[in-house]
Design an enzyme around this catalytic site. Structure first.
Site, mmCIF file in Angstrom:
data_model
loop_
_atom_site.group_PDB
_atom_site.id
_atom_site.type_symbol
_atom_site.label_atom_id
_atom_site.label_comp_id
_atom_site.label_asym_id
_atom_site.label_seq_id
_atom_site.Cartn_x
_atom_site.Cartn_y
_atom_site.Cartn_z
ATOM 1 N N HIS A 96 0.809 -1.227 0.000
ATOM 2 C CA HIS A 96 0.000 0.000 0.000
ATOM 3 C C HIS A 96 0.841 1.276 0.000
ATOM 4 O O HIS A 96 0.319 2.359 -0.221
ATOM 5 C CB HIS A 96 -0.999 -0.035 1.151
ATOM 6 C CG HIS A 96 -2.150 -0.916 0.821
ATOM 7 N ND1 HIS A 96 -2.091 -2.288 0.950
ATOM 8 C CD2 HIS A 96 -3.370 -0.629 0.302
ATOM 9 C CE1 HIS A 96 -3.228 -2.806 0.533
ATOM 10 N NE2 HIS A 96 -4.028 -1.817 0.137
ATOM 11 N N TYR A 98 -9.979 8.521 0.360
ATOM 12 C CA TYR A 98 -9.913 7.114 0.778
ATOM 13 C C TYR A 98 -8.691 6.907 1.663
ATOM 14 O O TYR A 98 -7.575 7.218 1.269
ATOM 15 C CB TYR A 98 -9.855 6.236 -0.474
ATOM 16 C CG TYR A 98 -9.912 4.734 -0.260
ATOM 17 C CD1 TYR A 98 -10.400 4.169 0.903
ATOM 18 C CD2 TYR A 98 -9.476 3.885 -1.261
ATOM 19 C CE1 TYR A 98 -10.457 2.801 1.068
ATOM 20 C CE2 TYR A 98 -9.538 2.510 -1.117
ATOM 21 C CZ TYR A 98 -10.022 1.968 0.054
ATOM 22 O OH TYR A 98 -10.073 0.606 0.208
#
Length: 120
Positions: free
Chosen positions: A28, A47
């Site tokens: 990520h 997000y």
């Protein structure tokens, strides 16, 4: 989040396998550019993912229509590849997106302040 996901702030939980947390963090830190673009193009805004040391994952996003945003992502080729790459990181089997547990929003500061200001 309210039960209506149109114009929603969405919060969810999931579980990352504790033994895979460092790899999950690394993945990520460098999300594929085409995945980032697909999220943006299908309506995912602001997000965030938060990860606790025991694997509890909490996500937050804003979108005009969560169900439409999910359908849009499900229709992309890059999402299928990303979900396949991420599937081994999660405690639950299957597509990681399907394992999200949605949370109800019970407090929103700006909403209550706006109501307070309009009552004055």
């Amino acid at each position: 989040m309210s039960s209506n996901t149109a114009g929603a702030r969405v919060c969810f939980t999931s579980r990352v396998r504790a033994d895979r947390i460092p790899e999950y963090r690394a993945a990520h830190a460098a999300v594929w550019p085409e995945m980032l673009e697909a999220l943006r193009d299908t309506g995912w805004r602001d997000y965030h993912l938060f990860l606790r040391d025991d694997g509890l994952l909490v996500g937050f996003l804003e979108t005009d229509d969560y169900e439409a945003a999910q359908r849009g992502m499900a229709a992309t080729e890059v999402n299928a590849r990303w979900q396949a790459a991420m599937s081994g990181f999660f405690v639950d089997d299957g597509n990681p997106d399907d394992g999200f547990v949605l949370l109800d929003e019970v407090f929103y500061l700006e909403g209550q302040l706006a109501a307070l200001d309009s009552a004055k």
